[in-house]
Design a protein around this motif. Sequence first.
Motif, PDB file in Angstrom:
ATOM      1  N   VAL A 194      10.091   8.258  -5.444  1.00 27.75           N
ATOM      2  CA  VAL A 194      10.774   8.593  -6.748  1.00 27.75           C
ATOM      3  C   VAL A 194      10.360   7.551  -7.422  1.00 27.75           C
ATOM      4  O   VAL A 194       9.837   7.245  -8.546  1.00 27.75           O
ATOM      5  CB  VAL A 194      12.240   9.039  -6.671  1.00 27.75           C
ATOM      6  CG1 VAL A 194      12.835   8.943  -7.814  1.00 27.75           C
ATOM      7  CG2 VAL A 194      12.578  10.294  -5.784  1.00 27.75           C
ATOM      8  N   THR A 195      10.683   6.184  -7.014  1.00 31.99           N
ATOM      9  CA  THR A 195      10.225   4.913  -7.362  1.00 31.99           C
ATOM     10  C   THR A 195       8.821   4.822  -7.984  1.00 31.99           C
ATOM     11  O   THR A 195       8.584   4.543  -8.955  1.00 31.99           O
ATOM     12  CB  THR A 195      10.393   3.880  -6.798  1.00 31.99           C
ATOM     13  OG1 THR A 195      11.924   3.945  -5.923  1.00 31.99           O
ATOM     14  CG2 THR A 195      10.526   2.488  -7.359  1.00 31.99           C
ATOM     15  N   SER A 197       6.872   7.274  -8.496  1.00 31.02           N
ATOM     16  CA  SER A 197       6.713   8.277  -9.692  1.00 31.02           C
ATOM     17  C   SER A 197       7.162   7.841 -11.012  1.00 31.02           C
ATOM     18  O   SER A 197       6.453   7.587 -12.243  1.00 31.02           O
ATOM     19  CB  SER A 197       7.408   9.589  -9.318  1.00 31.02           C
ATOM     20  OG  SER A 197       7.291  10.405 -10.196  1.00 31.02           O
ATOM     21  N   ASP A 198       8.217   7.006 -10.949  1.00 36.94           N
ATOM     22  CA  ASP A 198       8.954   6.437 -12.156  1.00 36.94           C
ATOM     23  C   ASP A 198       8.088   5.302 -12.907  1.00 36.94           C
ATOM     24  O   ASP A 198       7.697   5.334 -13.900  1.00 36.94           O
ATOM     25  CB  ASP A 198      10.224   6.180 -11.984  1.00 36.94           C
ATOM     26  CG  ASP A 198      11.207   7.350 -11.556  1.00 36.94           C
ATOM     27  OD1 ASP A 198      12.382   6.973 -11.003  1.00 36.94           O
ATOM     28  OD2 ASP A 198      11.075   8.340 -11.750  1.00 36.94           O
ATOM     29  N   ARG A 199       7.546   4.618 -11.700  1.00 35.47           N
ATOM     30  CA  ARG A 199       6.629   3.253 -12.396  1.00 35.47           C
ATOM     31  C   ARG A 199       5.527   3.855 -12.983  1.00 35.47           C
ATOM     32  O   ARG A 199       4.901   3.180 -13.800  1.00 35.47           O
ATOM     33  CB  ARG A 199       6.437   2.492 -11.204  1.00 35.47           C
ATOM     34  CG  ARG A 199       7.908   1.968 -10.533  1.00 35.47           C
ATOM     35  CD  ARG A 199       7.660   0.786  -9.734  1.00 35.47           C
ATOM     36  NE  ARG A 199       6.934  -0.332 -10.226  1.00 35.47           N
ATOM     37  CZ  ARG A 199       6.263  -1.284  -9.450  1.00 35.47           C
ATOM     38  NH1 ARG A 199       6.290  -1.084  -8.187  1.00 35.47           N
ATOM     39  NH2 ARG A 199       5.824  -2.258  -9.652  1.00 35.47           N
ATOM     40  N   ALA A 201       5.064   6.755 -14.282  1.00 34.95           N
ATOM     41  CA  ALA A 201       5.368   7.294 -15.637  1.00 34.95           C
ATOM     42  C   ALA A 201       5.333   6.367 -16.762  1.00 34.95           C
ATOM     43  O   ALA A 201       4.965   6.430 -17.773  1.00 34.95           O
ATOM     44  CB  ALA A 201       6.608   8.282 -15.610  1.00 34.95           C
ATOM     45  N   GLU A 202       5.978   5.259 -16.422  1.00 30.97           N
ATOM     46  CA  GLU A 202       6.048   4.103 -17.454  1.00 30.97           C
ATOM     47  C   GLU A 202       4.742   3.395 -17.499  1.00 30.97           C
ATOM     48  O   GLU A 202       4.311   3.230 -18.849  1.00 30.97           O
ATOM     49  CB  GLU A 202       6.981   2.892 -16.869  1.00 30.97           C
ATOM     50  CG  GLU A 202       8.167   2.915 -16.985  1.00 30.97           C
ATOM     51  CD  GLU A 202       9.176   1.858 -16.227  1.00 30.97           C
ATOM     52  OE1 GLU A 202      10.235   2.027 -15.832  1.00 30.97           O
ATOM     53  OE2 GLU A 202       8.483   0.958 -15.995  1.00 30.97           O
ATOM     54  N   THR A 271      13.488   0.818 -14.909  1.00 32.39           N
ATOM     55  CA  THR A 271      13.907   2.059 -14.238  1.00 32.39           C
ATOM     56  C   THR A 271      15.107   1.704 -13.394  1.00 32.39           C
ATOM     57  O   THR A 271      15.674   2.538 -12.716  1.00 32.39           O
ATOM     58  CB  THR A 271      12.689   2.220 -13.286  1.00 32.39           C
ATOM     59  OG1 THR A 271      12.182   1.133 -12.718  1.00 32.39           O
ATOM     60  CG2 THR A 271      11.811   3.019 -13.932  1.00 32.39           C
ATOM     61  N   LYS A 306      15.678   5.078 -23.075  1.00 31.38           N
ATOM     62  CA  LYS A 306      16.352   5.564 -22.062  1.00 31.38           C
ATOM     63  C   LYS A 306      17.737   5.482 -22.152  1.00 31.38           C
ATOM     64  O   LYS A 306      18.409   4.659 -22.801  1.00 31.38           O
ATOM     65  CB  LYS A 306      15.747   4.832 -20.945  1.00 31.38           C
ATOM     66  CG  LYS A 306      14.317   5.102 -20.390  1.00 31.38           C
ATOM     67  CD  LYS A 306      13.984   4.793 -19.105  1.00 31.38           C
ATOM     68  CE  LYS A 306      12.625   4.979 -18.598  1.00 31.38           C
ATOM     69  NZ  LYS A 306      11.704   4.132 -19.196  1.00 31.38           N
TER      70      LYS A 306
END
Lengths: 571, 400
Positions: A194-195, A197-199, A201-202, A271, A306
């Motif tokens: 998940v991490t 994926s989030d990073r 995305a940023e 995040t 966000k």
Amino acid sequence: MMGSENPGFEEAHLFASREEMESLVLDDPLTTHHPNNNNNNSYSSFRSANSSISESTRHPLSPPVLSNPADSDPLLSPPVYRNPNASDNNSYIEPPSYADVIFSPFDDNSANEINRIDSTSKDPDSSLSLSRSSSSSSDYIKITVSNPKKEQETANSLVPGGNTYYTYLITTRTNIPDFGSSEFSVRRRFRDVVTLSDRLAEAYRGFFIPPRPDKNVVESQVMQKQEFVEQRRVALEKYLRRLAEHPIIRLSDELKVFLQVEGRLPLSLSTDVASRMLDGAVKLPKQLFGESTAVVAPHEVVQPAKGGRDLLRLFKELRQSVANDWGGSKPPVVEEDKVFMEKKERIHDLEQQISNASQQAEALVKAQQDMGETMGELGLAFIKLTKFENEEAMYNSQRVRAADMKCLATAAVKASRFYRELNAQTVKHLDTLHEYLGIMLAVHGAFADRTSALLTVQTLLSELSTLHSRAEKLEAASSKIFGGDKSRNHKIEELKETIRVTEDSKNVAIREYERIKENNRCELERLDKERRVDFLNMLKGFVVNQVGYAEKISDVWTKVAEETSGYARDS
Amino acid sequence: MEQQRSVSGLSQSPRSPSSQPYLSVSVTDPVKLGNGVQAYISYRVITKTNFPDYQGPEKIVIRRYSDFIWLRDRLFDKYKGIFIPPLPEKSAVEKFRFSAEFIEMRRQALDVFVNRIASHNLLQQSEDLRTFLQADEETMERLRSYETGIFKKKPADLMQIFKDVQSKVSDVVLGKEKPVEESNPEYEKLKHYVFELENHLAEAQKHAYRLVKRHRELGQSLSDFGKAAKLLGACEGQALGKAFSDLGAKSEALSIKLQKEAHQLLMSFEEPLKDYVRAVQSIKATIGERANAFRQQCELAETMKLKEINLDKLMLTRSDRVGEAEHEYKELKAASEEATRRFETIVRQMNEEIVRFQEQKTQDMGIAFHEFAKGQARLANNVADAWRSLLPKLEACSSA
């Protein structure tokens, strides 16, 4: 594990046994191995495996002799599928035989390697299928996810009694120098994914980033834990392989760290939910009561607003978007790129059609499956009849009939097996449609990045114009007072400072927006190119498969027709 | 089913081929008549024959399903021991009754039915068959309606006179519960075979029917898939789009082939299997008749013995009822001999019939299997050809 460690053995073994299989006498079809039981697990993205590996060097099933040009286009040479020892490229006509399916152990490595024996083999010598990347086709990153282990949460868990979670062994093999090593592994839990994926995305706004697997909550009644873990393992592998396919993302720091560095992935500030919430809670009252001027700093502008920290910015952008939609005046900057708008429409349309085709493909697969099953059941019923007539025979005509029935029954069972094999392959090919639905999600994400960046620009522009008019009013008011108005002048100075910062932010935001636009454009190009190749390969694979098995089935029944031709009517 | 329609040789005296007796029938041309609930299908029955009692070289009559039932029932009653050819079932579902497929299946089955009768050396001589093939429609309707009435009025049937009496007497004499059955091990084996066979065949027929459905379903899904591929092709455009469109078109074309094959499968494979099941059920009916005949024979034999004892008693006592008793005894004796004769006829005929049945079924199934295999091969070839024709274009796409 019969992986790719022993290429020569596997290949020789397969070719030898294929002939055996085809001459197998069906004495007791009831104990026949049914390979399709394993299908649900085995069709992980062969496509991604295909494109990320150099086929010419690592094709365990390619014959020792490299294909010569005459062989490489089977459309020129007559179909030689009857020859099991033909070179691999002739397997263009010959779909994987029962032997291939039955003798490969069903872990994804071999399954994918088996898949490459079929038409979508990306052997560069072959004129049949295209390779995706024109350049650097010898680069590869091969990722495997395996070995799920249950672990205990060690330090301070919120829940007393300890939390358990699963970790997965992620093994990477690569020849890309950036990684510094050619083979390495790391243990990761889903949270790290998940991490990651989030990073990504940023860092990669505007790119078509493959969507990560869902965080579904396990419903203990619905699924066993083991099943869930296995499903997740498969999903993770698919995800990581897709990331490794992406020409830009595969070289990203985020992915490198994820694949190589043991230990919890560090979260970047934006995040980290907890710190975001804290920041936001602290800032908001000040922002609302006008104590801080709630300026969006330039460095913040490169990320979308966000929840948590950026509440005020969120409100402003929301207000802007409402003004865009419902306000009478045009927003300061609009999406002007007509080409882009058209492309977006087209993508939307395409997505619908792919979705529709994917559904119909599923129905087709089911119908093929059912056909195979019923054919098999018919065969078995006649086998039983044959046995019965033979046992109870009082007249010769019964024995003759029993023989005829056996002929039919044997053929029906054979045909049934072919239908099932055909179907297993069809599933693999048509799965491409399903894959692209996933990619569409990524496209949506990239377009959303663009929209939100544009919204940020628009908001800042509106804000600037508001600030400017406020400053003008103050100056006008101040100039009316002789000698100047100290408090007003002070305010004007503050305002000018705010305007300066906001100008900077605006410029950064515009640059970001342009950057994302460019990313979108490149990615769309890449998507179109790759999609064409993938879909063509899918079509070819599907068609070749259908032809091959139809020919086999036809042979089976033609033989029966010949053997019963004595009964043929004169009409 | 032209096999059944072939010439039946019947001559007992040598004749030249051109004047060899023949009887050939065809059931054709189904037409819906009547309205609403009373609507029904009528068929044209064309008889071509040179049999002496038949009218002309050709005669055409109009018949409906219940007429065929009449014929079957009459034959069943008259020719015990013979496996009367089976009739197709009445339709249970209302809306299916007039579907083209059902009507065609029924027509085919009726055609087979009549021709089997016409080619059976005993059955073809039946008066009822002649009536069925020749009588005008009004006569036929009368016969059909009064079927039960005429049946009961037959004077010459000795059995009729005694039927009711016998059952009462035998109940008293023999005890109601006692089942009288043959103790013939070979016959037992045959009975067991027949009953088991029906089960096996029913299962095979069930799967055959499902297979027909699968063909239809696969056809439908190919059609849907083809449409979806075409739409996707329109969206993609250029070479890839064309490839999708071509694929879609082939898929749709194959869908049609599959529907055709489904129909073929139904008519040439599933229907013969159903027919086989019905034939076995007909044999079961004959087995029942044999059991009845055996029972009657036993009962009459018993009753006759009793009458004989009674008569002797009367003679000793010089009763004036001796004459009457003698007369009754003579009648009973005749009836008993008749019953024995009937039973033995049934046994003899069944033995012949079973041989003929096995041979016929081997033929019928051989044909059905052949058609099935031909159809499947044809279908597979169509599939292979259709898809194969796409390969050059797909190849051209890739290298473009």
